[in-house]
Design an enzyme around this catalytic site. Sequence first.
Site, PDB file in Angstrom:
ATOM      1  N   ARG A 157      50.121  59.145  58.782  1.00  0.00           N
ATOM      2  CA  ARG A 157      49.487  59.743  59.969  1.00  0.00           C
ATOM      3  C   ARG A 157      48.436  60.782  59.592  1.00  0.00           C
ATOM      4  O   ARG A 157      47.498  61.038  60.328  1.00  0.00           O
ATOM      5  CB  ARG A 157      50.523  60.452  60.855  1.00  0.00           C
ATOM      6  CG  ARG A 157      51.448  59.530  61.605  1.00  0.00           C
ATOM      7  CD  ARG A 157      52.165  60.297  62.708  1.00  0.00           C
ATOM      8  NE  ARG A 157      53.388  59.642  63.138  1.00  0.00           N
ATOM      9  CZ  ARG A 157      53.436  58.678  64.065  1.00  0.00           C
ATOM     10  NH1 ARG A 157      52.325  58.267  64.646  1.00  0.00           N
ATOM     11  NH2 ARG A 157      54.576  58.132  64.401  1.00  0.00           N
ATOM     12  N   ASP A 165      46.440  46.211  71.456  1.00  0.00           N
ATOM     13  CA  ASP A 165      46.691  45.054  70.602  1.00  0.00           C
ATOM     14  C   ASP A 165      46.931  43.837  71.508  1.00  0.00           C
ATOM     15  O   ASP A 165      45.975  43.229  71.982  1.00  0.00           O
ATOM     16  CB  ASP A 165      47.889  45.403  69.713  1.00  0.00           C
ATOM     17  CG  ASP A 165      48.165  44.403  68.609  1.00  0.00           C
ATOM     18  OD1 ASP A 165      47.236  43.714  68.162  1.00  0.00           O
ATOM     19  OD2 ASP A 165      49.330  44.306  68.172  1.00  0.00           O
ATOM     20  N   GLU A 175      45.072  55.965  74.516  1.00  0.00           N
ATOM     21  CA  GLU A 175      45.856  55.082  73.646  1.00  0.00           C
ATOM     22  C   GLU A 175      45.189  54.980  72.273  1.00  0.00           C
ATOM     23  O   GLU A 175      43.967  55.058  72.163  1.00  0.00           O
ATOM     24  CB  GLU A 175      45.986  53.707  74.323  1.00  0.00           C
ATOM     25  CG  GLU A 175      46.652  52.618  73.518  1.00  0.00           C
ATOM     26  CD  GLU A 175      48.114  52.863  73.189  1.00  0.00           C
ATOM     27  OE1 GLU A 175      48.423  53.938  72.647  1.00  0.00           O
ATOM     28  OE2 GLU A 175      48.935  51.958  73.446  1.00  0.00           O
ATOM     29  N   ASP A 176      45.992  54.807  71.237  1.00  0.00           N
ATOM     30  CA  ASP A 176      45.417  54.637  69.909  1.00  0.00           C
ATOM     31  C   ASP A 176      44.835  53.232  69.744  1.00  0.00           C
ATOM     32  O   ASP A 176      43.666  53.071  69.408  1.00  0.00           O
ATOM     33  CB  ASP A 176      46.442  54.966  68.803  1.00  0.00           C
ATOM     34  CG  ASP A 176      47.765  54.227  68.952  1.00  0.00           C
ATOM     35  OD1 ASP A 176      47.931  53.421  69.898  1.00  0.00           O
ATOM     36  OD2 ASP A 176      48.656  54.448  68.114  1.00  0.00           O
ATOM     37  N   PHE A 231      46.344  45.745  60.070  1.00  0.00           N
ATOM     38  CA  PHE A 231      47.317  46.766  60.449  1.00  0.00           C
ATOM     39  C   PHE A 231      46.780  48.137  60.057  1.00  0.00           C
ATOM     40  O   PHE A 231      46.593  48.445  58.889  1.00  0.00           O
ATOM     41  CB  PHE A 231      48.686  46.520  59.816  1.00  0.00           C
ATOM     42  CG  PHE A 231      49.741  47.375  60.470  1.00  0.00           C
ATOM     43  CD1 PHE A 231      50.272  47.011  61.698  1.00  0.00           C
ATOM     44  CD2 PHE A 231      50.168  48.555  59.874  1.00  0.00           C
ATOM     45  CE1 PHE A 231      51.216  47.813  62.334  1.00  0.00           C
ATOM     46  CE2 PHE A 231      51.123  49.360  60.497  1.00  0.00           C
ATOM     47  CZ  PHE A 231      51.645  48.980  61.727  1.00  0.00           C
TER      48      PHE A 231
HETATM   49  P1  5GP Z   1      50.426  46.124  72.314  1.00  0.00           P
HETATM   50  O1  5GP Z   1      51.453  46.330  73.368  1.00  0.00           O
HETATM   51  O2  5GP Z   1      49.000  46.226  72.845  1.00  0.00           O
HETATM   52  O3  5GP Z   1      50.641  44.864  71.537  1.00  0.00           O
HETATM   53  O4  5GP Z   1      50.641  47.229  71.248  1.00  0.00           O
HETATM   54  C1  5GP Z   1      50.053  48.443  71.330  1.00  0.00           C
HETATM   55  C2  5GP Z   1      50.758  49.401  70.413  1.00  0.00           C
HETATM   56  O5  5GP Z   1      51.177  48.770  69.209  1.00  0.00           O
HETATM   57  C3  5GP Z   1      49.815  50.480  69.977  1.00  0.00           C
HETATM   58  O6  5GP Z   1      49.884  51.564  70.865  1.00  0.00           O
HETATM   59  C4  5GP Z   1      50.327  50.839  68.632  1.00  0.00           C
HETATM   60  O7  5GP Z   1      51.328  51.814  68.778  1.00  0.00           O
HETATM   61  C5  5GP Z   1      50.938  49.585  68.119  1.00  0.00           C
HETATM   62  N1  5GP Z   1      50.000  48.931  67.217  1.00  0.00           N
HETATM   63  C6  5GP Z   1      49.185  47.892  67.446  1.00  0.00           C
HETATM   64  N2  5GP Z   1      48.446  47.586  66.380  1.00  0.00           N
HETATM   65  C7  5GP Z   1      48.781  48.492  65.439  1.00  0.00           C
HETATM   66  C8  5GP Z   1      48.331  48.741  64.104  1.00  0.00           C
HETATM   67  O8  5GP Z   1      47.443  48.080  63.554  1.00  0.00           O
HETATM   68  N3  5GP Z   1      48.908  49.794  63.471  1.00  0.00           N
HETATM   69  C9  5GP Z   1      49.874  50.566  64.029  1.00  0.00           C
HETATM   70  N4  5GP Z   1      50.395  51.548  63.319  1.00  0.00           N
HETATM   71  N5  5GP Z   1      50.325  50.360  65.277  1.00  0.00           N
HETATM   72  C10 5GP Z   1      49.774  49.343  65.981  1.00  0.00           C
HETATM   73 MG    MG Z   2      51.043  53.267  70.536  1.00  0.00          MG
END
Ligand code: 5GP
Ligand code: MG
Length: 173
Positions: free
Chosen positions: A163, A101, A97-98, A150
């Site tokens: 990207r 959050d 995973e990137d 972000f």
């Molecule tokens: P979660 O379900 O944990 O809230 O969200 C995870 C996903 O939200 C990550 O896989 C990513 O795609 C997106 N996300 C969360 N924070 C960021 C951020 O700072 N930048 C971007 N581009 N995407 C984010």
């Molecule tokens: Mg993602």
Amino acid sequence: MVETRVLIGEQKVMEKVAELAGTLKEEYRDKHPLVIGILKGSFVFMADLIRMMGIPVEIEFVGLSSYGKGATESAGKVKVVQGLKTPVKGRHVLVIEDIVDTGLTIRFLLDNLKKKKPASLKLCALLDKPSRRKIDVPIDYLGFSIPNVFVVGYGIDWDERFRYLRDVCFVEV
Ligand code: 5GP
Ligand code: MG
């Protein structure tokens, strides 16, 4: 005009990816793991990681979406945009995973995968925003803990932009 600023420079990112890859190489050397990348943000990280691991792996991708186009806040709801095509039963699965959050996206995927009875199931994430967590998820292999900004670059986008950046950057929104 949206300005981006460097959060973690390319060299630091690459050093950390090499360190993670070294650990993963030992862990998965004889296991022929199924490495599952979450589209699209993890694709650059995953490409670097598997090459630095330097051991045989099988790769797969899943498309999950919790963010609307252009939005920077999680909708709190996870959609499967592209499903898995490879059987998971009995495999050593490593999810890439990137960013973790709120944790909702990854929790959804891990719960789904667990039902398919993998031999093992672990999570490797480049970035973690612990202050945003809504649901508990253990990150087995983590790159960096970051504040609530972000992030873009190194494969990660803002509405398909940025990207290509080599550094992990952040935008003011
Ligand atoms: P979660 O379900 O944990 O809230 O969200 C995870 C996903 O939200 C990550 O896989 C990513 O795609 C997106 N996300 C969360 N924070 C960021 C951020 O700072 N930048 C971007 N581009 N995407 C984010
Ligand atoms: Mg993602």
